[in-house]
Design an enzyme around this catalytic site. Structure first.
Site, PDB file in Angstrom:
ATOM      1  N   GLU A 112       0.776  -1.178  -0.167  1.00 52.25           N
ATOM      2  CA  GLU A 112      -0.079  -0.114  -0.039  1.00 52.25           C
ATOM      3  C   GLU A 112       0.950   1.309  -0.043  1.00 52.25           C
ATOM      4  OE1 GLU A 112      -1.511   3.143   1.213  1.00 52.25           O
ATOM      5  OE2 GLU A 112      -1.794   2.099   3.087  1.00 52.25           O
ATOM      6  N   CYS A 158      -1.812   8.651   3.297  1.00 53.80           N
ATOM      7  CA  CYS A 158      -1.611   8.154   2.145  1.00 53.80           C
ATOM      8  C   CYS A 158      -2.908   8.457   1.157  1.00 53.80           C
ATOM      9  CB  CYS A 158      -1.192   6.616   2.077  1.00 53.80           C
ATOM     10  SG  CYS A 158      -2.537   5.725   2.783  1.00 53.80           S
TER      11      CYS A 158
END
Length: 493
Positions: free
Chosen positions: A256, A290
């Site tokens: 990720e 993120c």
């Protein structure tokens, strides 16, 4: 164990159920990003420590994989209970070690606990199948099993949640786990997790923590022959290196990575609600998420009204001490990040963007900063910012807004605002990212729903059934209930 005990206790590696001094030569510091205070120092792990941890995890995972589902569930339930009992301590650790504001730390704690609660059901959700066969008398069984040992590299921005997102499912599904926490947050991305599972009664050998410099032990951690999966959350650049190294060793990854997330505000959007969401999605945890909004793309018909509303709301944000319950923007993880962002802001101004708010700092705290009239070709648009700098862009119509949203190598999360939900859904389908939220900002994470990105934002999916798929394997075992005959070989009566 309280925060006051940290300097004396959480400075050691956790290997095979024991807290031991690292074997590396390097002494590392754990620094409070707001005050600059050294929280603790510890002796780094080295390759020998990694060998010991992986070997113990391999041995421990064999017995753990055979443990009854009810016993696995009980461990996870105890971890969840302990998290509640130790909530104040955990919140304080997140504030002190990662610079989390209290608002963000509360949200991270809740998300981390939900991951543990969701994972507690996983031992009962490892389903096999019996499939038909074209061979007479054959029974085809597809069995699901743990993969063995999982290597988890934890991040510093949401250290507890994003590490537990892999650790809790992997353990619940019968795997052994070795964590290499981020060097900036070795407690909340590693030692705290080990302490919780240890206190919950997890058998010796299942979970291990080796803390050290990525530049020294990172490659060895990934390339080691024992782990079957490497789970990493962090930058795209580091993730690409991990993916390449893992590929050379035919090792599976769950990556990720970074994001350059966009909110598309269409001309029929509720401006006030869209601005509320945009401010939160941009400035939560100083933008060091993120999923945080990097770019806010506004239809030209409402551009000026939205900019005014956004700036007015951003002016109300309190920045400073993360321990203050009213603070939304706290410190960046390191002061050099402030310098990097201010340089990007200056370059954007030089290229024609308008600085409407902020652009100044105090120590590691960068004031909420807003840039308007930013052009797609500008440097600040092309990269993940990871800081409290909002970029406002104009789109002439829906088609251009979608094109601008997709004009990035990243594809993690996104947002669309419109009063027509079906229109929002159709626009969301055209945005090239793993996750898009209509009439909400981009920072969303639910333990039972898939989580993951497209393009340079990563490989694989976390959450719910997708985590089960990632941390288990399927095998085909057939049973031949009546003997077969083989052409050219068997005698036929």
């Amino acid at each position: 164990m309280t925060l006051m005990d940290t300097k004396q206790t959480w400075t050691k590696q956790y290997i095979n159920g024991e807290w031991i001094e690292g074997s590396g030569e390097k002494t590392m510091e754990n620094i409070n990003p707001y005050t600059g205070e050294v929280i603790a120092t510890w002796r780094s792990s080295n390759r020998e420590d990694i060998d010991r941890a992986y070997e113990a995890a391999e041995k421990g995972s064999v017995e753990w994989s055979q443990t009854l589902p009810s016993q696995k569930e009980e461990i996870l339930r105890k971890v969840s209970m302990l998290m509640l009992e130790r909530k104040d301590e955990i919140i304080q650790l997140l504030i002190t070690e990662s610079g989390s504001t209290r608002i963000k730390a509360e949200a991270e704690f809740a998300a981390a606990k939900r991951i543990v609660d969701e994972s507690a059901s996983f031992p009962y959700r490892m389903k096999g199948e019996i499939l038909p066969s074209n061979t007479a008398g054959k029974e085809n069984r597809v069995v699901r099993e743990p993969k063995g040992v999982i290597g988890v590299i934890g991040p510093w921005n949401f250290p507890l949640h994003l590490c537990l997102r892999s650790v809790a499912p992997a353990i619940a599904l019968g795997n052994g786990v070795v964590i290499k926490p981020a060097s900036d947050t070795p407690i909340t991305a590693g030692w705290l997790i080990a302490d919780l599972f240890d206190q919950a009664g997890l058998p010796k050998g299942v979970l291990h923590v080796v803390a050290g410099s990525g530049s020294e032990i990172g490659d060895y951690f990934v390339a080691h022959p024992i782990p079957k999966v490497i789970s990493f959350t962090g930058s795209t650049e580091v993730g690409q290196g991990i993916g390449k190294l893992a590929g050379e060793h035919l090792k599976e990854t769950a990556l990720e990575l970074g994001g350059n997330n966009a909110m598309v505000v269409l001309e029929d959007a509720d401006i006030e609600r869209a601005a509320d969401a945009a401010v939160f999605g941009k400035f939560l945890h100083q933008g060091q998420i993120c999923m945080a909004l990097n770019r806010i793309i506004i239809h030209t018909d409402i551009y000026d009204s939205f900019v005014d509303a956004f700036v007015a709301k951003a002016k109300q944000i309190q920045a400073g001490d993360p321990a203050d319950s009213n603070t939304l923007v706290g410190p960046l993880i390191r002061e050099k990040e402030v310098e990097r962002l201010l340089e990007l802001v200056k370059n954007a101004e030089d290229a024609g963007a308008r600085l409407l708010l902020g652009g100044s700092s105090k120590g590691s705290v960068l004031q909420p900063t807003v840039l308007a009239d930013v052009k797609p070709e500008q440097e600040i648009v092309q990269q993940e910012l990871f800081g409290p700098v909002a970029v406002l862009m104009r789109a002439e119509d829906e088609a251009e807004a979608v094109r601008l949203a997709n004009d990035t190598p990243y594809g993690l999360s996104g947002s669309v605002f419109t009063t027509n939900l079906e229109r929002g859904y159709q626009v969301a389908k055209r945005i090239e990212s793993g996750m898009v939220h209509v009439n909400d900002q981009s920072v969303n994470d639910e333990a039972h729903v898939m989580f993951g990105g497209e393009k340079s934002s990563g490989i694989g999916r976390f959450g719910g059934d997708w985590a089960i798929e990632k941390f288990t394997r399927t095998r085909w075992i057939s049973l031949q209930h009546q003997y077969r005959t083989y052409p050219g070989v068997s005698d036929v009566d």
